[in-house]
Design an enzyme around this catalytic site. Sequence first.
Site, PDB file in Angstrom:
ATOM      1  N   THR A 373      30.389 -10.950 -65.314  1.00  0.00           N
ATOM      2  CA  THR A 373      30.944 -10.606 -64.009  1.00  0.00           C
ATOM      3  C   THR A 373      30.439 -11.737 -63.132  1.00  0.00           C
ATOM      4  O   THR A 373      29.713 -12.606 -63.609  1.00  0.00           O
ATOM      5  CB  THR A 373      30.401  -9.215 -63.587  1.00  0.00           C
ATOM      6  OG1 THR A 373      30.934  -8.216 -64.460  1.00  0.00           O
ATOM      7  CG2 THR A 373      30.718  -8.822 -62.163  1.00  0.00           C
ATOM      8  N   ASP A 415      36.038  -0.278 -69.782  1.00  0.00           N
ATOM      9  CA  ASP A 415      35.038   0.471 -69.007  1.00  0.00           C
ATOM     10  C   ASP A 415      35.380   1.954 -68.881  1.00  0.00           C
ATOM     11  O   ASP A 415      34.588   2.726 -68.350  1.00  0.00           O
ATOM     12  CB  ASP A 415      34.865  -0.139 -67.608  1.00  0.00           C
ATOM     13  CG  ASP A 415      33.890  -1.313 -67.616  1.00  0.00           C
ATOM     14  OD1 ASP A 415      33.299  -1.591 -68.674  1.00  0.00           O
ATOM     15  OD2 ASP A 415      33.716  -1.951 -66.564  1.00  0.00           O
TER      16      ASP A 415
END
Length: 563
Positions: A373, A415
Amino acid sequence: MHTRRFTAPIVALAVATLTISLSAGNTPYRARQGMVVSQSDIASEVGWKVMREGGNAIDGAIATALALAVTHPTAGNIGGGGFIVYRGGDGTTTTFDFREMAPAGANPTMWMKDGKYDFDIHHNSHRSVGVPGTVAGLYLAHQKLGSKPWKDLVLPAVALARDGFEVSEGLAASLERMIPEFKKYPASLAQFSKNGVAYKAGEILKQPDLAKSLQRIADKGPAGFYEGETAELIEKEMKANGGLITRDDLKKYVAKERAPLKGTYRGYEVIGMAPPSSGGMGIIQMLNVLEGFDLKANGYGSAQNIHLVAEAMRRAFADRAQHLGDPDFNSGIPIAQLISKDYATQLRKTINPNKASVSTPTTFTWPTESQETTHLSVVDGKQNAVSLTYTLEYGYGSRIVVPGAGFLLNNEMGDFNSAPEMTDERGNIGTKPNLALPGKRMLSSMAPTILAKDGKLFMVTGSPGGRTIINTVLTTILNVVDYGMNAQEAVDAGRMHHQWLPDRLSMERYGFSADTIAKLKAMGHTVAEAGGQGVAEVIVVGKDGILEGGVDGRAPDGGAAGK
Ligand code: GLY
């Protein structure tokens, strides 16, 4: 750890008169008029240039994020999603949620094959791609708070993609490692290698299709991405490969302005991201628990403090697993209770100061979550502040570049929990709040956070790192507030992580002494040595309002820009 390089030849941009203090060791970057800290020195310079020419922190953050989509393809993106936490110099606060949404064809069993859950379909296929949110989210933030014309924020990224930029050592190594993955997708291989041969550091990487996509975004705003040519190219790629995203899904994507989660810690105001991120809840709950312990008196790095912090982490992560998911699909998330001081008092009473608790697995452990990320922190001359974390999920996301459009698609559907009530030895879980449904946003750990004191901005922080994000951000806050570190020291200091299950305390190699680790083991902790945890990019407002930037040396690239 060392501060990062901050000058790189920029082919497309004439970024002049950059003034910033550069130093080695634990001295932070310093600036007065504004600062951008990100994982790409080129992108930080782009953002600072926009601010130097009259833009505010939102303008600077948007320009930086779009430049990162070109120069930091590991996680910088227009094909992914994320969150912005904002605090104006006048004390106003808000957040923007541009997490990806599941397409209309999604359902909780969409990753089953022949009656069995299939990890690769969930994480490494066209069905792992969520409807991207970045363009809509950046545009929404701009509509609400930006000051420069939208186009001015996108065109620097267009130029970087069209004219190219110099590949850093870090990017060259990363692209080379990824070549076997890119070979699965011809458009990806074409974009990120020279016919299968890796780029070398110092060579120029041009991304002409990406430049055209960014130009459409510059000209038409979100319609230049969610409609027209780009949308058609995404749909075509999906249809040809069993993916679900349609033009209708793209048109229906909506970014949301949400109320921030707020707490306090030792007199500091803490502003965090609400669900579908678990970041704000995790940070505020842990700080509430830790407020009842005298960390400063115990001393930085003491086994006692590491134990207490680990126990706070253990409890926050148990609550995360049990309660959190997309608030638009879960009406009963007890968020006010989870971040209340009373609840923290109850949790604190369950902590034995000398002995590790035992994490009780109910029916599940954790799903896989990637470490990739990226985060950027921005403060302008009026002390408007932006904390922005966004992601493609894995490094380079799904690794799928949309043919003709030149950008990577996320694999964020990974996710979501794997399948209803399905638990297996690989750590897949099936709890309801985070199962896939059409239009739903998957739970995130991203934790962009801002602190204020006495009505004034104090700190902007955030990090990548999957679930470790929450604990990395917590550590940067404790390092500054409790131990008095400057921004660079707070970023450099060793990090640890506990996430309830598996019941393990990971500690960065060389971050802690053997004596400390032995004491923690004696308290009952299972200690695991870990590599670098996260890449925090931090700005602290020091004495007399000077901005101090901490750039994380755990990643090969990154830089602060400002004056
Ligand atoms: N994909 C990383 C996160 O959202 O936490």
